[in-house]
Every structure is written in structure tokens, then in C-alpha cells.
Design a protein around this motif. Structure first.
Motif, PDB file in Angstrom:
ATOM      1  N   ILE A  28       5.552   2.115   1.589  1.00 42.50           N
ATOM      2  CA  ILE A  28       4.243   1.489   1.748  1.00 42.50           C
ATOM      3  C   ILE A  28       3.916   1.460   3.238  1.00 42.50           C
ATOM      4  CG2 ILE A  28       2.894  -0.621   1.414  1.00 42.50           C
ATOM      5  CD1 ILE A  28       4.839  -1.395  -0.817  1.00 42.50           C
ATOM      6  N   ALA A  29       2.691   1.836   3.584  1.00 44.90           N
ATOM      7  CA  ALA A  29       2.231   1.722   4.965  1.00 44.90           C
ATOM      8  C   ALA A  29       1.497   0.393   5.100  1.00 44.90           C
ATOM      9  CB  ALA A  29       1.301   2.876   5.314  1.00 44.90           C
ATOM     10  N   LEU A  30       1.953  -0.426   6.040  1.00 44.37           N
ATOM     11  CA  LEU A  30       1.358  -1.748   6.263  1.00 44.37           C
ATOM     12  C   LEU A  30       0.816  -1.849   7.676  1.00 44.37           C
ATOM     13  CD1 LEU A  30       4.034  -4.155   4.766  1.00 44.37           C
ATOM     14  CD2 LEU A  30       1.835  -3.570   3.779  1.00 44.37           C
ATOM     15  N   ARG A  31      -0.343  -2.427   7.808  1.00 48.52           N
ATOM     16  CA  ARG A  31      -0.870  -2.716   9.141  1.00 48.52           C
ATOM     17  C   ARG A  31       0.016  -3.780   9.769  1.00 48.52           C
ATOM     18  NH1 ARG A  31      -6.506  -1.233  10.602  1.00 48.52           N
ATOM     19  NH2 ARG A  31      -5.543  -2.115  12.437  1.00 48.52           N
ATOM     20  N   LYS A  32       0.125  -3.741  11.072  1.00 51.52           N
ATOM     21  CA  LYS A  32       0.974  -4.695  11.780  1.00 51.52           C
ATOM     22  C   LYS A  32       0.481  -6.128  11.569  1.00 51.52           C
ATOM     23  CE  LYS A  32       3.727  -4.767  15.853  1.00 51.52           C
ATOM     24  NZ  LYS A  32       4.074  -4.058  17.072  1.00 51.52           N
ATOM     25  N   GLN A  33      -0.831  -6.305  11.451  1.00 49.08           N
ATOM     26  CA  GLN A  33      -1.413  -7.629  11.220  1.00 49.08           C
ATOM     27  C   GLN A  33      -0.948  -8.213   9.882  1.00 49.08           C
ATOM     28  OE1 GLN A  33      -5.652  -7.478  11.087  1.00 49.08           O
ATOM     29  NE2 GLN A  33      -5.898  -9.669  10.791  1.00 49.08           N
ATOM     30  N   ILE A  34      -0.847  -7.376   8.862  1.00 50.22           N
ATOM     31  CA  ILE A  34      -0.361  -7.843   7.554  1.00 50.22           C
ATOM     32  C   ILE A  34       1.139  -8.119   7.623  1.00 50.22           C
ATOM     33  CG2 ILE A  34       0.013  -7.158   5.151  1.00 50.22           C
ATOM     34  CD1 ILE A  34      -2.661  -5.658   5.329  1.00 50.22           C
ATOM     35  N   ALA A  35       1.899  -7.210   8.254  1.00 49.55           N
ATOM     36  CA  ALA A  35       3.349  -7.381   8.367  1.00 49.55           C
ATOM     37  C   ALA A  35       3.703  -8.634   9.163  1.00 49.55           C
ATOM     38  CB  ALA A  35       3.967  -6.151   9.017  1.00 49.55           C
ATOM     39  N   ALA A  36       2.822  -9.045  10.072  1.00 51.18           N
ATOM     40  CA  ALA A  36       3.078 -10.245  10.874  1.00 51.18           C
ATOM     41  C   ALA A  36       2.951 -11.517  10.049  1.00 51.18           C
ATOM     42  CB  ALA A  36       2.119 -10.299  12.056  1.00 51.18           C
ATOM     43  N   ASN A  37       2.426 -11.428   8.838  1.00 48.47           N
ATOM     44  CA  ASN A  37       2.287 -12.592   7.961  1.00 48.47           C
ATOM     45  C   ASN A  37       3.318 -12.612   6.838  1.00 48.47           C
ATOM     46  OD1 ASN A  37       0.026 -13.891   9.187  1.00 48.47           O
ATOM     47  ND2 ASN A  37      -1.246 -12.243   8.397  1.00 48.47           N
ATOM     48  N   ILE A  38       4.287 -11.695   6.876  1.00 40.13           N
ATOM     49  CA  ILE A  38       5.328 -11.631   5.850  1.00 40.13           C
ATOM     50  C   ILE A  38       6.635 -12.096   6.478  1.00 40.13           C
ATOM     51  CG2 ILE A  38       6.622 -10.127   4.292  1.00 40.13           C
ATOM     52  CD1 ILE A  38       4.124  -8.321   4.228  1.00 40.13           C
ATOM     53  N   GLU A  39       7.201 -13.164   5.936  1.00 39.43           N
ATOM     54  CA  GLU A  39       8.472 -13.708   6.425  1.00 39.43           C
ATOM     55  C   GLU A  39       9.636 -12.957   5.776  1.00 39.43           C
ATOM     56  OE1 GLU A  39       9.397 -16.268   8.487  1.00 39.43           O
ATOM     57  OE2 GLU A  39       7.339 -16.676   9.112  1.00 39.43           O
ATOM     58  N   VAL A  40      10.618 -12.558   6.600  1.00 36.60           N
ATOM     59  CA  VAL A  40      11.815 -11.909   6.087  1.00 36.60           C
ATOM     60  C   VAL A  40      13.051 -12.561   6.704  1.00 36.60           C
ATOM     61  CG1 VAL A  40      10.717  -9.673   5.667  1.00 36.60           C
ATOM     62  CG2 VAL A  40      11.757 -10.111   7.867  1.00 36.60           C
ATOM     63  N   GLU A  41      14.155 -12.385   6.015  1.00 34.39           N
ATOM     64  CA  GLU A  41      15.457 -12.839   6.501  1.00 34.39           C
ATOM     65  C   GLU A  41      16.316 -11.610   6.705  1.00 34.39           C
ATOM     66  OE1 GLU A  41      19.215 -14.899   4.367  1.00 34.39           O
ATOM     67  OE2 GLU A  41      17.301 -15.953   4.142  1.00 34.39           O
ATOM     68  N   VAL A  42      16.845 -11.445   7.902  1.00 36.28           N
ATOM     69  CA  VAL A  42      17.651 -10.266   8.216  1.00 36.28           C
ATOM     70  C   VAL A  42      19.036 -10.428   7.623  1.00 36.28           C
ATOM     71  CG1 VAL A  42      18.597  -8.838  10.073  1.00 36.28           C
ATOM     72  CG2 VAL A  42      16.358  -9.919  10.324  1.00 36.28           C
ATOM     73  N   ARG A  43      19.528  -9.366   6.988  1.00 37.49           N
ATOM     74  CA  ARG A  43      20.884  -9.375   6.409  1.00 37.49           C
ATOM     75  C   ARG A  43      21.614  -8.139   6.789  1.00 37.49           C
ATOM     76  NH1 ARG A  43      20.354 -12.000   0.429  1.00 37.49           N
ATOM     77  NH2 ARG A  43      19.593 -13.965   1.147  1.00 37.49           N
TER      78      ARG A  43
END
Length: 75
Positions: free
Chosen positions: A60-75
Motif C-alpha cells: 500500500i502506498a501511503l502519504r506521509k501525512q496519513i502515516a503520521a497518524n498511525i501508531e505502531v510498536e516496533v518489534r
């Protein structure tokens, strides 16, 4: 950590999509980006926007603005 902060090749687990607008959140969830799902940053565009992420075997190609609103946990 935000999805937009992950480096190329890094993996993370989606923890929250709550900061996204409702319509955008629903579209991403239909494409398989759900909480507790692994995402991998495949590559970044030369200017950093958009970024390509792999979710459940789909890129999936995501704009950086959208990706900046998705919380992730690094593993």
C-alpha cells in the motif's frame, strides 16, 4: 511511534488508527491494516512522500501525512 518514523525495511505492529479521519480509517481497515497487524516499510519515495508499506502481503502506498497518524510498536 508513528508509522512515518519507521525506516526502510523496519517492521512494526499497528496499535492505533484512532487519529485518522473516519473515512480514511475505514478504507485502510478494508485493505487489512487493523490493530495488532504487522506492517513493513518497503521503501520511501525520493522526497519521502509517499511511502510503501506491506500489510498482510499487500503493498500500500501511503502519504506521509496519513502515516503520521498511525501508531505502531516496533518489534
Amino acid at each position: 511511534m508513528k508509522l512515518s518514523e519507521l525506516s526502510c525495511g523496519a517492521n512494526g505492529i499497528v496499535t492505533s488508527l484512532s487519529e485518522l479521519p473516519s473515512a480514511t480509517r475505514k478504507k485502510l481497515m478494508v485493505m487489512g491494516m487493523l490493530p495488532d497487524t504487522q506492517v513493513t516499510v518497503v521503501r520511501l519515495a525520493p522526497l519521502g512522500d509517499p511511502l510503501q508499506v506491506r500489510v498482510r502481503g499487500v503493498d500500500i502506498a501511503l502519504r506521509k501525512q496519513i502515516a503520521a497518524n498511525i501508531e505502531v510498536e516496533v518489534r
